[in-house]
Design a protein around this motif. Structure first.
Motif, PDB file in Angstrom:
ATOM      1  N   TRP A 125       1.066  -0.938  -0.018  1.00 37.13           N
ATOM      2  CA  TRP A 125       0.256   0.344   0.444  1.00 37.13           C
ATOM      3  C   TRP A 125       0.957   1.556   0.237  1.00 37.13           C
ATOM      4  CZ3 TRP A 125      -4.802   0.342  -0.873  1.00 37.13           C
ATOM      5  CH2 TRP A 125      -5.402  -1.168  -1.413  1.00 37.13           C
ATOM      6  N   LEU A 208      -4.404  -7.429   0.271  1.00 36.25           N
ATOM      7  CA  LEU A 208      -4.982  -7.685  -0.973  1.00 36.25           C
ATOM      8  C   LEU A 208      -5.519  -8.948  -1.793  1.00 36.25           C
ATOM      9  CD1 LEU A 208      -1.227  -6.246  -1.862  1.00 36.25           C
ATOM     10  CD2 LEU A 208      -3.569  -5.677  -1.449  1.00 36.25           C
ATOM     11  N   ASP A 212      -7.760  -6.164  -6.087  1.00 36.45           N
ATOM     12  CA  ASP A 212      -7.058  -5.720  -5.626  1.00 36.45           C
ATOM     13  C   ASP A 212      -5.967  -5.425  -7.462  1.00 36.45           C
ATOM     14  OD1 ASP A 212      -7.775  -3.918  -3.695  1.00 36.45           O
ATOM     15  OD2 ASP A 212      -7.447  -6.130  -2.618  1.00 36.45           O
ATOM     16  N   GLN A 227       0.380   1.195  -8.510  1.00 37.06           N
ATOM     17  CA  GLN A 227      -0.347  -0.014  -8.439  1.00 37.06           C
ATOM     18  C   GLN A 227       0.419  -0.871  -9.198  1.00 37.06           C
ATOM     19  OE1 GLN A 227      -4.288   0.546 -10.685  1.00 37.06           O
ATOM     20  NE2 GLN A 227      -4.892  -1.900  -9.637  1.00 37.06           N
ATOM     21  N   SER A 272     -10.392  -0.202  -0.542  1.00 37.62           N
ATOM     22  CA  SER A 272      -9.484  -0.725  -1.904  1.00 37.62           C
ATOM     23  C   SER A 272      -9.091   0.039  -2.712  1.00 37.62           C
ATOM     24  CB  SER A 272     -10.736  -1.281  -2.692  1.00 37.62           C
ATOM     25  OG  SER A 272     -11.667   0.196  -3.415  1.00 37.62           O
TER      26      SER A 272
END
Length: 338
Positions: A125, A208, A212, A227, A272
């Motif tokens: 993250w 996760l 995702d 991402q 999310s």
């Protein structure tokens, strides 16, 4: 004197800390607690967690409770009588009776600069959210989720092309060294315990899932690039092309990007990646995910804010490949959509 240690951990991230304890002449690892073996692949053959494999190789007894809360594990720990319990990504909530057992408490190595990124996936993250730095925190555990008193913190800068995997390796090594420093301060009485604020400045770093990895092309090129990097190596960022899964492993956001009209942020209940990002409006939202340029060595895609140049990808059922190899085998036309 702090000497006897019980270690609780499961994945690769915890192995470096366990090995550092084993290599140290100051501490004796009495036992290792890890999650149960799990079936792997299509064969379903049971595979040891990485921490268990390291402990077995070192000749250390290993216990694999389905639930550490069951009374027999507390009784076993009482018999072991550890001075400290070291916990690194164990994967279960430890009950208060165990937290209170060792003289020096249960010490956790967490892969973030607490109080930021409490939760199961702080490394990924941090990359996905475009952080410039991350780090490791040692803390004395309490009954909350990563809310215990902090002892030591160490900052690690993120490279421009940092991935979840590369940051994982950095923080694993950093955590091993920081744990040894922490045990030293506990033993000599110089440890300072800093209480955490009740609230974290970042959303909970939830575990996760493959979902995702789904790319929302209405996000900015920069957000999608983050991402992609954050989800490398697992679960990988993906989209669909001609109805088939297409994983994207490397991409670059164009430096010059048009300014979007940002919607008012919406309040959502679940964490999310897609929900955490601002959504954008343009005159024609149908352009999101549209291939806007193709050469022999480049594939550019329009996002909600800027252009994303795809550099490495993986078609369904194939291996990872650079973009030029992909374009030789998979003709792509301008105007097609991902």
């Amino acid at each position: 004197m702090l000497k006897n240690v019980v270690f609780m951990g499961t994945p690769d991230f915890a192995v470096g800390t366990l090995k550092a304890l084993i290599a140290s002449e100051k501490y004796q690892v009495q036992a290792v607690f890890s999650q149960p073996d799990k079936p792997k692949g299509r064969s379903g053959v049971l595979q040891m967690p990485p921490v268990k494999a390291a402990a077995v190789a070192a000749g250390i007894p290993v216990y694999q409770p389905l639930k550490i809360r069951e009374p027999q594990w507390l009784e076993l720990l009482k018999e072991l009588c550890p001075d400290v319990i070291v916990v690194v990504a164990f994967g279960q909530i430890i009950p208060q009776a165990i937290l209170d057992l060792p003289e020096y408490g249960c010490i956790n190595v967490h892969a973030s600069l607490l109080p930021k990124y409490r939760g199961a996936a702080p490394i990924q993250w941090a990359v996905m959210n475009g952080e410039k730095e991350s780090g490791v925190t040692t803390m004395r555990m309490d009954a909350g989720l990563d809310t215990g008193d902090m002892i030591l913190r160490k900052t690690v800068a993120l490279d421009k092309d940092e991935t979840g995997g590369s940051l994982f390796d950095k923080l694993s090594g950093t955590g091993a060294g920081l744990l040894l420093e922490t045990l030293e301060t506990l033993e000599n009485g110089t440890a300072c315990f800093e209480k955490q604020p009740k609230d974290s400045p970042t959303p909970y770093a939830a575990m996760l899932t493959k979902e995702d990895g789904r790319i929302d092309w209405s996000m900015s090129a920069h957000a999608i690039e983050c991402q992609i990097r954050g989800l490398d190596p697992w679960p990988g960022a993906w989209t669909r092309f001609h109805g088939k899964l297409l994983k994207i492993w490397k991409a670059e956001a164009a430096e010059e990007q048009p300014q979007p009209v940002e919607k008012q942020p919406q309040i959502v209940e679940e964490d999310s990646f897609a929900q955490a990002q601002p959504q954008y409006e343009t005159q024609n939202q149908d352009v999101f995910g549209t291939v806007c340029a193709v050469t022999k060595t480049a594939l550019s895609v329009q996002t909600g804010d800027g252009i994303l140049s795809i550099l490495e990808l993986q078609p369904e059922g194939k291996k990872r490949m650079p973009i030029d190899a992909f374009l030789r085998g998979y003709p792509v036309k301008t105007g097609e959509r991902l």
